[in-house]
Design a protein around this motif. Sequence first.
Motif, short mmCIF file in Angstrom:
data_model
loop_
_atom_site.label_atom_id
_atom_site.label_comp_id
_atom_site.label_asym_id
_atom_site.label_seq_id
_atom_site.Cartn_x
_atom_site.Cartn_y
_atom_site.Cartn_z
N ASP A 1 10.10 16.42 60.01
CA ASP A 1 8.87 16.57 60.92
C ASP A 1 8.06 15.72 60.85
O ASP A 1 7.17 15.34 61.66
CB ASP A 1 8.23 17.91 60.66
CG ASP A 1 9.35 19.01 61.13
OD1 ASP A 1 9.99 18.80 62.34
OD2 ASP A 1 9.41 20.28 60.56
N LEU A 2 8.00 14.91 59.84
CA LEU A 2 6.87 13.94 59.31
C LEU A 2 7.42 12.99 58.18
O LEU A 2 7.82 13.22 57.48
CB LEU A 2 5.61 14.71 58.83
CG LEU A 2 4.67 13.88 58.24
CD1 LEU A 2 3.86 13.28 59.35
CD2 LEU A 2 3.43 14.72 57.85
N LEU B 1 -2.91 12.67 55.21
CA LEU B 1 -1.86 13.66 54.95
C LEU B 1 -2.56 15.07 55.13
O LEU B 1 -1.81 15.87 55.70
CB LEU B 1 -1.62 13.49 53.26
CG LEU B 1 -0.82 14.85 52.56
CD1 LEU B 1 0.54 14.67 53.35
CD2 LEU B 1 -0.54 14.67 51.15
N LEU B 2 -3.73 15.17 54.83
CA LEU B 2 -4.31 16.45 55.22
C LEU B 2 -4.37 16.86 56.72
O LEU B 2 -3.88 17.81 57.02
CB LEU B 2 -5.63 16.65 54.67
CG LEU B 2 -5.80 16.98 53.10
CD1 LEU B 2 -7.39 16.78 52.79
CD2 LEU B 2 -5.44 17.98 52.80
N ARG B 3 -4.84 15.84 57.54
CA ARG B 3 -4.53 16.00 58.84
C ARG B 3 -3.14 16.31 59.38
O ARG B 3 -3.16 17.01 60.36
CB ARG B 3 -5.13 14.45 59.74
CG ARG B 3 -5.23 14.50 61.05
CD ARG B 3 -5.73 13.33 61.60
NE ARG B 3 -5.32 12.00 61.15
CZ ARG B 3 -5.87 11.42 60.31
NH1 ARG B 3 -6.99 11.39 59.94
NH2 ARG B 3 -5.22 10.13 59.85
N GLU B 4 -2.10 15.54 58.93
CA GLU B 4 -0.89 15.93 59.35
C GLU B 4 -0.47 17.34 58.92
O GLU B 4 0.31 18.02 59.85
CB GLU B 4 0.09 15.00 58.88
CG GLU B 4 -0.05 13.62 59.70
CD GLU B 4 0.15 13.67 61.09
OE1 GLU B 4 -0.72 12.86 61.91
OE2 GLU B 4 0.89 14.39 61.41
N LEU B 5 -0.80 17.70 57.72
CA LEU B 5 -0.57 19.17 57.22
C LEU B 5 -1.12 20.21 58.04
O LEU B 5 -0.44 21.09 58.61
CB LEU B 5 -0.82 19.33 55.74
CG LEU B 5 -0.01 18.63 54.99
CD1 LEU B 5 -0.75 18.69 53.31
CD2 LEU B 5 1.41 18.92 54.75
N ARG C 1 -2.06 19.60 61.30
CA ARG C 1 -1.31 19.78 62.56
C ARG C 1 0.11 20.34 62.62
O ARG C 1 0.20 21.25 63.29
CB ARG C 1 -1.09 18.45 62.99
CG ARG C 1 -0.35 18.17 64.24
CD ARG C 1 0.04 16.82 64.51
NE ARG C 1 0.73 16.25 63.77
CZ ARG C 1 2.21 16.67 63.70
NH1 ARG C 1 2.73 17.11 64.74
NH2 ARG C 1 2.92 15.71 62.91
N MET C 2 0.60 20.34 61.49
CA MET C 2 2.01 21.00 61.27
C MET C 2 1.93 22.53 61.09
O MET C 2 2.70 23.22 61.41
CB MET C 2 2.78 20.30 60.40
CG MET C 2 3.13 18.85 60.48
SD MET C 2 4.09 17.97 59.36
CE MET C 2 5.58 18.83 58.99
#
Length: 163
Positions: free
Chosen positions: A3-4, A15-19, A21-22
């Motif tokens: 997924d990423l 990393l925090l932004r993507e976590l 979001r997911m």
Amino acid sequence: GVDLFLSKPVDREALLRELRRMTLQSGTRRLLIVDDNDVFRDILRELLHQPWLDIEEARNGKEALAALAANLPDALILDLLMPDIGGAEILRQLRANPATEDLPVMIYTSKVLSEKERAHLESWRVRIVRKEDVSTRLSAQPFLDWLTSVGLSPAHAGIDLHG
């Protein structure tokens, strides 16, 4: 099943932004505004009125800590100067707790910060906006830019604003 994908070295904020979001569970994002000044809370509430934001308010540090303990928001806008528990103390408590150490926080203050104070606050990974700058321009843009930078924008909330 991927997924990423992020390349090393991984930027902490990315990393925090993507976590965030997911792991999004709903379309709306919860924002807590903490300020003892009714006028500044009203200004922020009006500026940030967005279909994807659920805005809650606390009038002082004690209410803020109770709200944070009851239901952790996705982000926090925090005044520094309050009569009971100041914003710096609330921020210290947040950063000392593993459950809230990465909570996105924007400091929204009328206090003129020394370079030392600014550096100390920034070491806790906060964005700082002066009330004077917002009240003279009445622009939501600094807040919306910040919410986007921490992964809480409409695109991250899964909302299509173009219908």
